[in-house]
Scaffold this motif. Structure first.
Motif, PDB file in Angstrom:
ATOM      1  N   MET A   1      47.588  42.245  45.935  1.00  0.00           N
ATOM      2  CA  MET A   1      48.299  41.624  44.824  1.00  0.00           C
ATOM      3  C   MET A   1      48.210  40.098  44.907  1.00  0.00           C
ATOM      4  O   MET A   1      47.957  39.414  43.904  1.00  0.00           O
ATOM      5  N   LEU A   2      48.399  39.540  46.108  1.00  0.00           N
ATOM      6  CA  LEU A   2      48.335  38.092  46.275  1.00  0.00           C
ATOM      7  C   LEU A   2      46.917  37.561  46.041  1.00  0.00           C
ATOM      8  O   LEU A   2      46.725  36.507  45.423  1.00  0.00           O
ATOM      9  N   LEU A   3      45.914  38.286  46.534  1.00  0.00           N
ATOM     10  CA  LEU A   3      44.532  37.869  46.313  1.00  0.00           C
ATOM     11  C   LEU A   3      44.185  37.895  44.829  1.00  0.00           C
ATOM     12  O   LEU A   3      43.524  36.978  44.312  1.00  0.00           O
ATOM     13  N   PHE A   4      44.618  38.934  44.146  1.00  0.00           N
ATOM     14  CA  PHE A   4      44.361  39.018  42.708  1.00  0.00           C
ATOM     15  C   PHE A   4      45.028  37.863  41.974  1.00  0.00           C
ATOM     16  O   PHE A   4      44.420  37.240  41.085  1.00  0.00           O
ATOM     17  N   ASP A   5      46.245  37.542  42.368  1.00  0.00           N
ATOM     18  CA  ASP A   5      46.989  36.468  41.717  1.00  0.00           C
ATOM     19  C   ASP A   5      46.353  35.108  41.978  1.00  0.00           C
ATOM     20  O   ASP A   5      46.205  34.279  41.069  1.00  0.00           O
ATOM     21  N   GLN A   6      45.948  34.868  43.230  1.00  0.00           N
ATOM     22  CA  GLN A   6      45.475  33.543  43.616  1.00  0.00           C
ATOM     23  C   GLN A   6      43.991  33.315  43.374  1.00  0.00           C
ATOM     24  O   GLN A   6      43.572  32.176  43.116  1.00  0.00           O
ATOM     25  N   LEU A   7      43.188  34.380  43.427  1.00  0.00           N
ATOM     26  CA  LEU A   7      41.745  34.195  43.331  1.00  0.00           C
ATOM     27  C   LEU A   7      41.145  34.691  42.013  1.00  0.00           C
ATOM     28  O   LEU A   7      40.039  34.296  41.660  1.00  0.00           O
ATOM     29  N   VAL A   8      41.864  35.550  41.317  1.00  0.00           N
ATOM     30  CA  VAL A   8      41.340  36.083  40.062  1.00  0.00           C
ATOM     31  C   VAL A   8      42.088  35.505  38.871  1.00  0.00           C
ATOM     32  O   VAL A   8      41.522  34.795  38.032  1.00  0.00           O
ATOM     33  N   VAL A   9      43.387  35.793  38.805  1.00  0.00           N
ATOM     34  CA  VAL A   9      44.178  35.319  37.666  1.00  0.00           C
ATOM     35  C   VAL A   9      44.130  33.802  37.560  1.00  0.00           C
ATOM     36  O   VAL A   9      43.974  33.240  36.467  1.00  0.00           O
ATOM     37  N   ARG A  10      44.211  33.146  38.680  1.00  0.00           N
ATOM     38  CA  ARG A  10      44.309  31.687  38.684  1.00  0.00           C
ATOM     39  C   ARG A  10      43.040  31.007  38.180  1.00  0.00           C
ATOM     40  O   ARG A  10      43.086  29.939  37.573  1.00  0.00           O
ATOM     41  N   PHE A  11      41.875  31.626  38.420  1.00  0.00           N
ATOM     42  CA  PHE A  11      40.617  30.954  38.119  1.00  0.00           C
ATOM     43  C   PHE A  11      39.807  31.620  37.002  1.00  0.00           C
ATOM     44  O   PHE A  11      38.673  31.226  36.747  1.00  0.00           O
ATOM     45  N   VAL A  12      40.357  32.650  36.372  1.00  0.00           N
ATOM     46  CA  VAL A  12      39.676  33.287  35.240  1.00  0.00           C
ATOM     47  C   VAL A  12      40.513  33.012  33.987  1.00  0.00           C
ATOM     48  O   VAL A  12      41.554  33.631  33.789  1.00  0.00           O
ATOM     49  N   PRO A  13      40.092  32.057  33.171  1.00  0.00           N
ATOM     50  CA  PRO A  13      40.913  31.613  32.024  1.00  0.00           C
ATOM     51  C   PRO A  13      41.423  32.731  31.126  1.00  0.00           C
ATOM     52  O   PRO A  13      42.624  32.732  30.785  1.00  0.00           O
ATOM     53  N   PRO A  14      40.590  33.704  30.705  1.00  0.00           N
ATOM     54  CA  PRO A  14      41.140  34.761  29.835  1.00  0.00           C
ATOM     55  C   PRO A  14      42.274  35.542  30.506  1.00  0.00           C
ATOM     56  O   PRO A  14      43.282  35.853  29.866  1.00  0.00           O
ATOM     57  N   LEU A  15      42.098  35.853  31.796  1.00  0.00           N
ATOM     58  CA  LEU A  15      43.168  36.544  32.521  1.00  0.00           C
ATOM     59  C   LEU A  15      44.395  35.664  32.671  1.00  0.00           C
ATOM     60  O   LEU A  15      45.533  36.112  32.553  1.00  0.00           O
ATOM     61  N   SER A  16      44.154  34.390  32.956  1.00  0.00           N
ATOM     62  CA  SER A  16      45.254  33.452  33.113  1.00  0.00           C
ATOM     63  C   SER A  16      46.090  33.374  31.842  1.00  0.00           C
ATOM     64  O   SER A  16      47.317  33.357  31.891  1.00  0.00           O
ATOM     65  N   ARG A  17      45.408  33.358  30.681  1.00  0.00           N
ATOM     66  CA  ARG A  17      46.152  33.310  29.401  1.00  0.00           C
ATOM     67  C   ARG A  17      46.899  34.621  29.163  1.00  0.00           C
ATOM     68  O   ARG A  17      48.036  34.609  28.719  1.00  0.00           O
ATOM     69  N   PHE A  18      46.240  35.751  29.467  1.00  0.00           N
ATOM     70  CA  PHE A  18      46.887  37.038  29.237  1.00  0.00           C
ATOM     71  C   PHE A  18      48.120  37.209  30.109  1.00  0.00           C
ATOM     72  O   PHE A  18      49.153  37.728  29.675  1.00  0.00           O
ATOM     73  N   PHE A  19      48.013  36.820  31.361  1.00  0.00           N
ATOM     74  CA  PHE A  19      49.136  37.012  32.295  1.00  0.00           C
ATOM     75  C   PHE A  19      50.245  36.002  32.081  1.00  0.00           C
ATOM     76  O   PHE A  19      51.369  36.222  32.510  1.00  0.00           O
ATOM     77  N   SER A  20      49.943  34.863  31.466  1.00  0.00           N
ATOM     78  CA  SER A  20      50.959  33.827  31.304  1.00  0.00           C
ATOM     79  C   SER A  20      52.029  34.206  30.280  1.00  0.00           C
ATOM     80  O   SER A  20      51.864  35.131  29.503  1.00  0.00           O
TER      81      SER A  20
END
Length: 457
Positions: free
Chosen positions: A438-457
């Protein structure tokens, strides 16, 4: 100097905000993952607490009989069950627990196990059910997801670990920080998000200790953590008293292979063998004598008795419900009638007793109706926490987005969370692995993939 002094409170405030947001974000992700499973645990757990009452109400034709005189001998009851299923063999006998109650015999044919309910006064068949379709069996295995396979049972182990995380992080988020409302009171109306926030927080704060207890006391049943803890305790003489098997030959079977319900401490204890030499010259004592011996040893009414499957097998008498003081497992030689291994609750090591006590309370068996109602209230609190969590999330989420709480201003706070994850992972490996993912997904995927970052925000 004044600028330096003013900067210190500002830095401390930023640090506090960062920690709060990091834990809130962690709490949110954990809740998002486990809410469906927590609802299943709470609903099926509520049913299991009252499984006997439900069975007595909806399946009374199987369990309740008229007191019509003397009871038949155990062998006669077993023969009545076998006659109803020609070609089967009897594998266990459960005597009537009280006047007006049925006896039941488990029979096996072609690998299929069936419970046959018998009137102990006249031998009439009251009904039957496949062992894997009996109400309590089904509810318990849906509760653990073991009903659907081993890998789903591992999910429940992860969920139980996350439940511990949710309680601890939830208490941190609830902890009063100069607010005047919403601690143990509920503000606003159901149309406002603050109402659901306060109801969620107050419920979690009040029931948090009991929810934590339920999650932790359920861990011994888990397929990975529970099995490894059981093996470790046994290897270090902290679980099953290993010395009891020093003078008896042991089979490759363990207790849970031969009885329908076994205490957690003894479920993986080996089943001894009957005297193989005697098998050549002596006759088996038979079911009637085995029941007499069971009674002579002080086993309480309603105990189960596993019947030997072959010439080296043993009779295994077990009692595993209600008062812990009556919990007991006895293996009896089928030729001499001698008790080979006798394991009452009093002989469990202290840690084993503590775990069994936790399991007994978890199942609502320790203090009668009070225990059942206390655990039911905890299950209802879990359901309420889940419903309020979903509702307040729905009210605050932006349209078309998930609405994950914002990342903390200072990313350095994640260092502390990583340390917590490592410690927690050492204690509960499967949950720890899920937290790391969960932490790796949050810090390495969500944080640096703009579409995911917008969706999760």
């Amino acid at each position: 100097m004044s600028a330096f002094t003013a900067a210190e409170p500002a830095a401390a405030a930023t640090q506090n905000i960062s920690l709060y947001r990091a834990i809130w974000r962690w709490h949110f992700f954990a809740g998002l993952l486990v809410i469906p499973f927590m609802l299943n645990l709470a609903i099926t757990g509520s049913l299991y607490l009252f499984k006997d009452e439900i069975a007595n109400t909806f399946y009374s034709h199987r369990y309740v009989v008229a007191d019509s005189g003397p009871m038949l001998e155990p062998q006669q009851i077993a023969q009545a069950a076998l006659a109803a299923f020609p070609g089967s063999t009897a594998t266990s006998y459960h005597e009537a627990s009280a006047v007006g109650r049925s006896a039941w015999v488990t029979v096996s044919k072609d690998g299929q196990s069936t419970i046959v309910y018998v009137n102990p006064h006249d031998g009439s068949i009251l009904g039957s059910v496949d062992s894997k379709q009996e109400f309590g069996w089904v509810v318990k295995r849906i509760h653990s997801l073991e009903y659907f396979g081993e890998w789903t049972n591992r999910i429940i182990e992860i969920v139980a670990g996350f439940a511990l995380v949710l309680v601890v992080t939830g208490i941190y988020l609830w902890w009063p920080r100069q607010q005047t409302g919403g601690v143990l009171t509920v503000r606003g109306t159901p149309s406002r998000r603050v109402f659901w926030r306060d109801l969620h927080a107050a419920t979690g704060a009040i029931a948090g200790i009991l929810i934590f207890f339920l999650a932790f006391s359920g861990m011994p049943w888990s397929g990975y953590w529970g099995a490894n803890v059981n093996a470790w305790l046994t290897a270090h003489d902290l679980g099953t008293p290993a010395a009891l098997w020093d003078d008896v030959p042991k089979s490759t079977k363990v207790t849970q292979d031969v009885v329908s319900r076994a205490g957690w401490v003894v479920e993986n204890a080996p089943v001894p063998l009957s005297d193989i030499a005697a098998a050549q010259s002596a006759k088996p004592i038979g079911l009637n004598r085995a029941v007499e011996i069971m009674h002579g040893l002080g086993m309480v009414a309603g105990s189960d008795l596993a019947i030997p499957a072959d010439e080296t097998g043993v009779y295994t008498a077990s009692h595993y419900f209600g008062d812990l003081g009556n919990e007991r497992t006895v293996h009896i030689d089928q030729y001499s009638g001698k008790p080979l291994v006798d394991i009452p609750y009093e002989q469990y090591p202290a840690l084993g007793k503590a775990i069994e006590w936790g399991i007994n309370v978890h199942q609502g068996q320790e203090w009668g109706l009070f225990n059942q109602l206390l655990m039911l209230a905890t299950c209802l609190a879990i359901i309420l926490c889940c419903v309020t969590a979903v509702t307040m999330w729905w009210k605050r989420r932006p349209a078309g987005r998930l609405g994950v709480p914002p990342m903390p201003p200072q990313k350095s706070v994640y260092v502390g969370l990583w340390l917590i994850a490592i410690v927690f992972g050492a204690a509960f490996p499967l949950t720890g692995a899920a937290i790391v993912a969960m932490l790796l997904f949050d810090q390495l995927v969500v944080r640096f993939v703009p579409p995911l970052s917008r969706f999760f925000s």
